[in-house]
Scaffold this motif. Structure first.
Motif, PDB file in Angstrom:
ATOM      1  N   LEU A  59      58.338  34.020  50.348  1.00 31.12           N
ATOM      2  CA  LEU A  59      58.541  35.262  49.291  1.00 31.12           C
ATOM      3  C   LEU A  59      57.622  34.970  48.063  1.00 31.12           C
ATOM      4  O   LEU A  59      57.173  35.780  47.454  1.00 31.12           O
ATOM      5  N   SER A  60      57.334  33.601  47.812  1.00 34.60           N
ATOM      6  CA  SER A  60      56.549  33.230  46.640  1.00 34.60           C
ATOM      7  C   SER A  60      55.133  33.662  46.825  1.00 34.60           C
ATOM      8  O   SER A  60      54.460  34.219  45.924  1.00 34.60           O
ATOM      9  N   ILE A  61      54.545  33.340  47.960  1.00 30.47           N
ATOM     10  CA  ILE A  61      53.244  33.873  48.325  1.00 30.47           C
ATOM     11  C   ILE A  61      52.952  35.356  48.291  1.00 30.47           C
ATOM     12  O   ILE A  61      52.095  35.970  47.768  1.00 30.47           O
ATOM     13  N   ASP A  62      54.137  36.038  48.720  1.00 33.98           N
ATOM     14  CA  ASP A  62      54.165  37.731  48.945  1.00 33.98           C
ATOM     15  C   ASP A  62      54.014  38.212  47.601  1.00 33.98           C
ATOM     16  O   ASP A  62      53.409  39.373  47.391  1.00 33.98           O
ATOM     17  N   ARG A  63      54.576  37.484  46.500  1.00 35.40           N
ATOM     18  CA  ARG A  63      54.627  38.134  45.009  1.00 35.40           C
ATOM     19  C   ARG A  63      53.150  38.107  44.779  1.00 35.40           C
ATOM     20  O   ARG A  63      52.875  39.133  43.601  1.00 35.40           O
ATOM     21  N   ASN A  64      52.235  37.267  45.117  1.00 29.19           N
ATOM     22  CA  ASN A  64      50.878  37.359  44.234  1.00 29.19           C
ATOM     23  C   ASN A  64      49.691  36.839  45.755  1.00 29.19           C
ATOM     24  O   ASN A  64      49.462  35.608  45.531  1.00 29.19           O
ATOM     25  N   PRO A  65      49.780  37.452  46.776  1.00 20.21           N
ATOM     26  CA  PRO A  65      48.949  37.065  47.691  1.00 20.21           C
ATOM     27  C   PRO A  65      47.468  36.934  47.573  1.00 20.21           C
ATOM     28  O   PRO A  65      46.868  35.921  48.237  1.00 20.21           O
ATOM     29  N   ALA A  66      47.036  37.547  46.674  1.00 25.46           N
ATOM     30  CA  ALA A  66      45.801  37.425  46.319  1.00 25.46           C
ATOM     31  C   ALA A  66      45.117  35.876  45.708  1.00 25.46           C
ATOM     32  O   ALA A  66      44.166  35.491  45.885  1.00 25.46           O
ATOM     33  N   LYS A  67      46.191  35.372  45.136  1.00 29.30           N
ATOM     34  CA  LYS A  67      46.156  34.109  44.540  1.00 29.30           C
ATOM     35  C   LYS A  67      45.922  33.069  45.459  1.00 29.30           C
ATOM     36  O   LYS A  67      44.994  32.309  45.344  1.00 29.30           O
ATOM     37  N   TYR A  68      46.286  33.462  46.684  1.00 25.95           N
ATOM     38  CA  TYR A  68      46.419  32.265  47.808  1.00 25.95           C
ATOM     39  C   TYR A  68      45.588  32.725  48.944  1.00 25.95           C
ATOM     40  O   TYR A  68      45.545  32.227  49.894  1.00 25.95           O
ATOM     41  N   ASP A  69      44.890  33.832  48.788  1.00 25.42           N
ATOM     42  CA  ASP A  69      43.856  34.328  49.659  1.00 25.42           C
ATOM     43  C   ASP A  69      44.339  34.854  50.833  1.00 25.42           C
ATOM     44  O   ASP A  69      44.007  34.342  52.052  1.00 25.42           O
TER      45      ASP A  69
END
Length: 326
Positions: free
Chosen positions: A85-95
């Motif tokens: 859920l956390s990664i999905d909110r800002n996927p570009a941040k985590y590539d």
């Protein structure tokens, strides 16, 4: 010169030596930290040039060809679900451009997948079965081949969150439960990591959910603590092995987390534990550490203090102290 003067003199000498050792250790750690940061940056920059060259040669818009997968084990609940859920909110941040969610409970995986924005591949697998590890390897191989190889398909993040613990004496828990803990906490994580590494590139990140329990022996939680100690040692060593590849490994070592199923399953009932953290806090802090390629993440006050003092206090003493936190 009386005995008290001698004791004072010896104490000052030991304190001076100890202080010098701590200072030297800090400086060496700082130098290693800066070297690692440089190497990750250098390897990542080189890979980005290769990726850009691939996209240019393919004559397609940049960013539309390369599939960057986050593989999450134990994704149906707890930390695994929160990471997704956390990664999905800002996927570009985590590539990341898509998720592969792995767990045994299909209904929970599908419920999670339905609430995510990124494309999701649901894999309902019991990873303690080696045949399912083989199946995962085949899936990775097929997806990579169909996408056009490592230039078009990469695992940018691996988050090993599958874990299991049981509180009680070894006599009461029994052989089968202890073996299950070792299989789930160690065999699964190491097997999945080995399966995924060939599909990673410079800049990819591996997150291994270890535990503060891995820093010392813990009576009545001894098999779980020992299994997490193995995973912690594996993670720290693997980080050095993969350094030249630009792939980082972060060992995440939280304290008790009060809003997941873990405490209730481990203890047989839900318990209010001293300064227990929350899944959201653990995920937020550990993702920051993973994003910045840190070797170790202790997302909380008690686990950070334990990280600092575990190497200074004898195991015999720590084993007694830890019984007060269960």
């Amino acid at each position: 010169m009386n005995i008290f003067t001698w004791i004072q003199k010896i104490w000052r000498t030991l304190s001076s030596i100890s202080g010098n050792v701590v200072t030297a250790a800090f400086l060496i750690s700082l130098i290693v930290f800066l070297i690692e940061k440089y190497r990750y940056h250098y390897k990542r920059a080189a890979y980005k040039k290769e990726e850009k060259s691939f996209l240019s040669g393919a004559r397609i818009p940049e960013g539309s060809a390369v599939r960057k997968v986050a593989v999450i084990t134990g994704a149906s609940s707890g930390l695994g679900r929160k990471y997704a859920l956390s990664i999905d909110r800002n996927p570009a941040k985590y590539d990341v451009t898509e998720f592969w969610l792995i767990a045994r409970r299909r209904d929970r995986l599908e419920a999670l997948a339905s609430g995510l924005h990124l494309p999701v591949k649901v894999l309902c697998l019991d990873l303690t079965d080696s045949e399912n590890i083989d199946f995962l390897e085949k899936c990775l191989e097929q997806e990579s081949a169909s996408a056009g190889g490592s230039s078009a398909f990469t695992v940018s993040m691996l988050l090993n969150c599958a874990g299991y613990g049981k509180y009680g004496s070894s006599r009461d828990i029994g052989r089968q439960e202890e073996c299950r803990m070792i299989d789930t906490n160690d065999k699964v994580s190491i097997s999945v990591t080995a399966a995924v590494i060939p599909y990673m590139n410079a800049g990819s990140r591996i997150l291994e959910v270890c535990s503060v329990a891995g820093f010392q022996p813990i009576p009545f939680f001894n098999c779980y603590a020992a299994s997490k100690s193995l995973l912690y040692s594996y993670s720290r060593a693997l980080r050095i092995e993969l350094l030249n590849s630009g792939i980082s490994v972060t060992a995440v070592c939280p304290y008790w987390i009060k809003d997941t199923e873990f405490i209730a399953k481990a203890a047989g009932k839900q318990k209010d534990l001293f300064l227990a953290s929350t899944a959201s806090r653990v995920v937020r802090i550990s993702l920051f550490d993973v994003q910045h390629h840190h070797a170790l993440s202790t997302p909380g006050l008690l686990c950070t203090l334990d990280r600092i003092f575990a190497g200074w206090i004898p195991d015999e003493v720590l084993a007694y102290i830890m019984t007060f936190f269960l």
